[in-house]
Structures are given as structure tokens and as C-alpha cells.
Design a protein around this motif. Structure first.
Motif, PDB file in Angstrom:
ATOM      1  N   MET A 137       1.093  -1.256  -0.078  1.00  0.00           N
ATOM      2  CA  MET A 137       0.112   0.035  -0.103  1.00  0.00           C
ATOM      3  C   MET A 137       0.975   1.296   0.071  1.00  0.00           C
ATOM      4  O   MET A 137       1.823   1.318   0.762  1.00  0.00           O
ATOM      5  N   SER A 138       0.504   2.044  -0.883  1.00  0.00           N
ATOM      6  CA  SER A 138       1.390   3.489  -0.875  1.00  0.00           C
ATOM      7  C   SER A 138       1.216   4.247   0.335  1.00  0.00           C
ATOM      8  O   SER A 138       0.140   4.286   1.145  1.00  0.00           O
ATOM      9  N   ILE A 139       1.862   5.204   0.595  1.00  0.00           N
ATOM     10  CA  ILE A 139       1.837   6.270   1.607  1.00  0.00           C
ATOM     11  C   ILE A 139       0.426   6.955   1.647  1.00  0.00           C
ATOM     12  O   ILE A 139      -0.357   7.091   2.287  1.00  0.00           O
ATOM     13  N   LYS A 140      -0.031   7.516   0.145  1.00  0.00           N
ATOM     14  CA  LYS A 140      -1.041   7.950  -0.135  1.00  0.00           C
ATOM     15  C   LYS A 140      -2.301   7.130   0.466  1.00  0.00           C
ATOM     16  O   LYS A 140      -3.335   7.657   1.045  1.00  0.00           O
ATOM     17  N   GLU A 141      -2.343   5.827  -0.029  1.00  0.00           N
ATOM     18  CA  GLU A 141      -3.418   5.053   0.262  1.00  0.00           C
ATOM     19  C   GLU A 141      -3.492   4.758   1.815  1.00  0.00           C
ATOM     20  O   GLU A 141      -4.590   4.570   2.270  1.00  0.00           O
ATOM     21  N   ASN A 142      -2.259   4.588   2.437  1.00  0.00           N
ATOM     22  CA  ASN A 142      -2.557   4.544   3.796  1.00  0.00           C
ATOM     23  C   ASN A 142      -3.007   5.672   4.430  1.00  0.00           C
ATOM     24  O   ASN A 142      -3.784   5.555   5.577  1.00  0.00           O
ATOM     25  N   ILE A 143      -2.638   6.756   3.956  1.00  0.00           N
ATOM     26  CA  ILE A 143      -3.252   8.007   4.672  1.00  0.00           C
ATOM     27  C   ILE A 143      -4.577   8.306   4.398  1.00  0.00           C
ATOM     28  O   ILE A 143      -5.271   8.380   5.337  1.00  0.00           O
ATOM     29  N   VAL A 144      -5.201   7.780   3.465  1.00  0.00           N
ATOM     30  CA  VAL A 144      -6.500   8.010   2.992  1.00  0.00           C
ATOM     31  C   VAL A 144      -7.354   6.865   4.019  1.00  0.00           C
ATOM     32  O   VAL A 144      -8.535   7.221   4.361  1.00  0.00           O
ATOM     33  N   ARG A 145      -6.847   5.765   4.057  1.00  0.00           N
ATOM     34  CA  ARG A 145      -7.460   4.459   4.853  1.00  0.00           C
ATOM     35  C   ARG A 145      -7.533   5.172   6.369  1.00  0.00           C
ATOM     36  O   ARG A 145      -8.553   4.844   6.988  1.00  0.00           O
ATOM     37  N   THR A 146      -6.465   5.558   6.856  1.00  0.00           N
ATOM     38  CA  THR A 146      -6.295   5.908   8.018  1.00  0.00           C
ATOM     39  C   THR A 146      -7.308   6.935   8.539  1.00  0.00           C
ATOM     40  O   THR A 146      -7.956   6.821   9.611  1.00  0.00           O
ATOM     41  N   ALA A 147      -7.109   8.058   7.467  1.00  0.00           N
ATOM     42  CA  ALA A 147      -7.968   9.243   7.745  1.00  0.00           C
ATOM     43  C   ALA A 147      -9.554   9.029   7.671  1.00  0.00           C
ATOM     44  O   ALA A 147     -10.270   9.122   8.509  1.00  0.00           O
ATOM     45  N   HIS A 148      -9.927   7.661   6.779  1.00  0.00           N
ATOM     46  CA  HIS A 148     -11.134   7.360   6.653  1.00  0.00           C
ATOM     47  C   HIS A 148     -11.490   6.927   7.981  1.00  0.00           C
ATOM     48  O   HIS A 148     -12.652   7.143   8.383  1.00  0.00           O
ATOM     49  N   ASP A 149     -10.666   5.859   8.559  1.00  0.00           N
ATOM     50  CA  ASP A 149     -11.273   5.323  10.097  1.00  0.00           C
ATOM     51  C   ASP A 149     -11.416   6.468  10.964  1.00  0.00           C
ATOM     52  O   ASP A 149     -12.360   6.477  11.894  1.00  0.00           O
ATOM     53  N   LEU A 150     -10.461   7.327  11.008  1.00  0.00           N
ATOM     54  CA  LEU A 150     -10.445   8.483  12.102  1.00  0.00           C
ATOM     55  C   LEU A 150     -11.669   9.242  11.901  1.00  0.00           C
ATOM     56  O   LEU A 150     -12.483   9.675  12.808  1.00  0.00           O
ATOM     57  N   PHE A 151     -12.068   9.796  10.786  1.00  0.00           N
ATOM     58  CA  PHE A 151     -13.147  10.550  10.345  1.00  0.00           C
ATOM     59  C   PHE A 151     -14.533  10.006  10.648  1.00  0.00           C
ATOM     60  O   PHE A 151     -15.665  10.524  11.132  1.00  0.00           O
ATOM     61  N   TYR A 152     -14.690   8.587  10.263  1.00  0.00           N
ATOM     62  CA  TYR A 152     -15.837   7.904  10.528  1.00  0.00           C
ATOM     63  C   TYR A 152     -15.978   7.776  11.962  1.00  0.00           C
ATOM     64  O   TYR A 152     -17.109   7.841  12.532  1.00  0.00           O
ATOM     65  N   LYS A 153     -14.866   7.548  12.695  1.00  0.00           N
ATOM     66  CA  LYS A 153     -15.256   7.166  14.213  1.00  0.00           C
ATOM     67  C   LYS A 153     -15.292   8.681  15.043  1.00  0.00           C
ATOM     68  O   LYS A 153     -16.088   8.387  15.851  1.00  0.00           O
ATOM     69  N   GLU A 154     -14.481   9.588  14.735  1.00  0.00           N
ATOM     70  CA  GLU A 154     -14.336  10.541  15.389  1.00  0.00           C
ATOM     71  C   GLU A 154     -15.014  12.017  15.011  1.00  0.00           C
ATOM     72  O   GLU A 154     -15.210  13.066  15.664  1.00  0.00           O
ATOM     73  N   GLY A 155     -15.258  11.877  13.796  1.00  0.00           N
ATOM     74  CA  GLY A 155     -15.587  13.236  13.052  1.00  0.00           C
ATOM     75  C   GLY A 155     -14.542  13.832  12.163  1.00  0.00           C
ATOM     76  O   GLY A 155     -13.412  13.880  12.414  1.00  0.00           O
ATOM     77  N   PHE A 156     -14.970  14.741  11.525  1.00  0.00           N
ATOM     78  CA  PHE A 156     -14.039  15.429  10.503  1.00  0.00           C
ATOM     79  C   PHE A 156     -13.734  16.557  11.091  1.00  0.00           C
ATOM     80  O   PHE A 156     -12.339  16.666  11.051  1.00  0.00           O
ATOM     81  N   HIS A 157     -14.036  17.539  11.839  1.00  0.00           N
ATOM     82  CA  HIS A 157     -13.614  18.556  12.741  1.00  0.00           C
ATOM     83  C   HIS A 157     -12.693  17.949  13.914  1.00  0.00           C
ATOM     84  O   HIS A 157     -11.859  18.737  14.288  1.00  0.00           O
ATOM     85  N   ALA A 158     -13.239  16.971  14.261  1.00  0.00           N
ATOM     86  CA  ALA A 158     -12.474  16.523  15.687  1.00  0.00           C
ATOM     87  C   ALA A 158     -11.239  15.710  15.217  1.00  0.00           C
ATOM     88  O   ALA A 158     -10.255  15.501  16.141  1.00  0.00           O
ATOM     89  N   SER A 159     -10.794  15.619  14.027  1.00  0.00           N
ATOM     90  CA  SER A 159      -9.486  14.799  13.381  1.00  0.00           C
ATOM     91  C   SER A 159      -8.640  15.877  12.875  1.00  0.00           C
ATOM     92  O   SER A 159      -8.897  16.068  11.741  1.00  0.00           O
ATOM     93  N   GLY A 160      -7.808  16.217  13.885  1.00  0.00           N
ATOM     94  CA  GLY A 160      -6.851  17.422  13.406  1.00  0.00           C
ATOM     95  C   GLY A 160      -5.741  16.781  12.432  1.00  0.00           C
ATOM     96  O   GLY A 160      -5.346  15.504  12.515  1.00  0.00           O
ATOM     97  N   VAL A 161      -5.032  17.583  11.613  1.00  0.00           N
ATOM     98  CA  VAL A 161      -4.021  17.215  10.560  1.00  0.00           C
ATOM     99  C   VAL A 161      -2.916  16.458  11.676  1.00  0.00           C
ATOM    100  O   VAL A 161      -2.465  15.391  10.979  1.00  0.00           O
ATOM    101  N   GLU A 162      -2.629  16.931  12.495  1.00  0.00           N
ATOM    102  CA  GLU A 162      -1.576  16.160  13.120  1.00  0.00           C
ATOM    103  C   GLU A 162      -1.892  14.762  13.875  1.00  0.00           C
ATOM    104  O   GLU A 162      -1.134  14.028  13.762  1.00  0.00           O
ATOM    105  N   LEU A 163      -3.188  14.595  14.279  1.00  0.00           N
ATOM    106  CA  LEU A 163      -3.463  13.310  14.845  1.00  0.00           C
ATOM    107  C   LEU A 163      -3.810  12.451  13.544  1.00  0.00           C
ATOM    108  O   LEU A 163      -3.482  11.204  13.470  1.00  0.00           O
ATOM    109  N   LEU A 164      -4.135  12.944  12.270  1.00  0.00           N
ATOM    110  CA  LEU A 164      -4.142  12.268  11.075  1.00  0.00           C
ATOM    111  C   LEU A 164      -2.907  11.806  10.746  1.00  0.00           C
ATOM    112  O   LEU A 164      -2.691  10.484  10.268  1.00  0.00           O
ATOM    113  N   ALA A 165      -1.858  12.680  10.611  1.00  0.00           N
ATOM    114  CA  ALA A 165      -0.631  12.257  10.243  1.00  0.00           C
ATOM    115  C   ALA A 165       0.039  11.289  11.188  1.00  0.00           C
ATOM    116  O   ALA A 165       0.708  10.341  10.643  1.00  0.00           O
TER     117      ALA A 165
END
Length: 177
Positions: free
Chosen positions: A1-29
Motif C-alpha cells: 500500500m502506498s503512503i497516499k493510500e495509507n493516509i486515506v485509509r487511516t483518515a477514513h477510519d478516524l473521520f468515521y469514528k471521531e468526526g471530521f472537525h475532531a480529527s486534526g491534521v497532526e492526529l491524522l498524520a
């Protein structure tokens, strides 16, 4: 899996569970095992990442929906769709509909997340209409039935999301068919 795909999948899980505004860029990275700089290099901004995640979720959902409905005869499309929704809402990783959730956080109908949500929901309606037409239902009736089934499915999602899972839903397809 590429870095980009990993970021998307990880962000998907965080956004889905925690919300979009609650998931900051630092936490996502951090959760993706990368840096903010890398995240920005791939997506330009958090908004770019949100768009990528919504595209990913749309494809994932539509692929699962198509596979579930392909297992049933086209004449059972309405029932198969409602069964698909019920099964999804009972899954242990159900946190509501990501597209409904994002509309709650980005209420402006002109925002990209809101537009992507509207497109996603329209494509589900089109998918249902097409499938119903393929089983011999005339175009007008296929659209009416697709809309009824779609609305019932959306209601099931919201009911599950708000803890109303105690309803008897076995005969819902009979209501619309």
C-alpha cells in the motif's frame, strides 16, 4: 500500500469514528505514521484529504452494495437493498453514514463535502432505479420505487445511528413494493 493510500485509509477510519472537525491534521498524520508535511504534499490541505476520503468511501460503499445486490435476483432489489442496509447498521464498525455525518459538519450546501454527499446519495438512487428497470419495471415506476426504497433505507440508517434498533423491520420491503 502506498503512503497516499495509507493516509486515506487511516483518515477514513478516524473521520468515521471521531468526526471530521475532531480529527486534526497532526492526529491524522500521526495515526498514518507520517508527517503533516507528507500529508500536505499528497493532498494539499485537510480539505483535499476529506475529498479523497469521501471518494474512497463512495467507491467502497458502492462496490459492497453492488456485490450484495448481485447475489439476489433483480426482482428482489428492494428487499436486497433494505437487507444490505440493515446488515450494515448491525455491523460492529457502524458509526452512521459518513455522508450524512459530513453534511452535519459541513452544512453549507456549496461546500465540497456536502456536494460529494449529494452526489453519493444521487448515485445510490440511480443505481436502484437502474437495477429496478432491469427487472422489467417501467421507467416511471422504477424511479418511484427506487425513491421509496432509498428513503426507507436512509430512515433505517438514521434510526440505527440514533439507537432505534429495536424496531421490527422484517417486513419493510412489503411497505414499498
Amino acid at each position: 500500500m502506498s503512503i497516499k493510500e495509507n493516509i486515506v485509509r487511516t483518515a477514513h477510519d478516524l473521520f468515521y469514528k471521531e468526526g471530521f472537525h475532531a480529527s486534526g491534521v497532526e492526529l491524522l498524520a500521526q495515526n498514518a505514521g507520517t508527517t503533516k508535511r507528507t500529508l500536505y504534499a499528497h493532498f494539499g490541505s485537510k480539505d483535499g484529504l476529506i475529498d479523497a476520503v469521501l471518494d474512497y468511501r463512495h467507491k467502497q460503499f458502492m462496490d459492497k452494495l453492488a456485490a450484495a445486490l448481485d447475489e439476489k435476483p433483480k426482482a428482489q432489489t428492494a428487499r436486497a437493498y433494505l437487507d444490505f442496509i440493515v446488515d450494515w447498521t448491525k455491523s460492529p464498525d457502524f458509526y452512521g453514514c459518513m455522508f450524512i455525518n459530513v453534511c452535519g459538519e459541513y452544512a453549507d450546501p456549496n461546500s465540497s463535502p456536502h456536494q460529494k454527499s449529494a452526489a453519493h446519495k444521487s448515485q445510490i438512487r440511480d443505481f436502484l432505479r437502474t437495477r429496478l428497470s432491469e427487472n422489467g419495471t417501467d421507467k416511471d415506476n422504477a424511479q418511484k420505487l427506487a425513491d421509496k426504497v432509498f428513503l426507507l433505507g436512509e430512515g433505517l440508517i438514521i434510526a440505527a445511528q440514533t439507537g432505534q434498533c429495536d424496531m421490527a423491520i422484517e417486513d419493510l420491503a412489503d411497505i414499498v413494493c
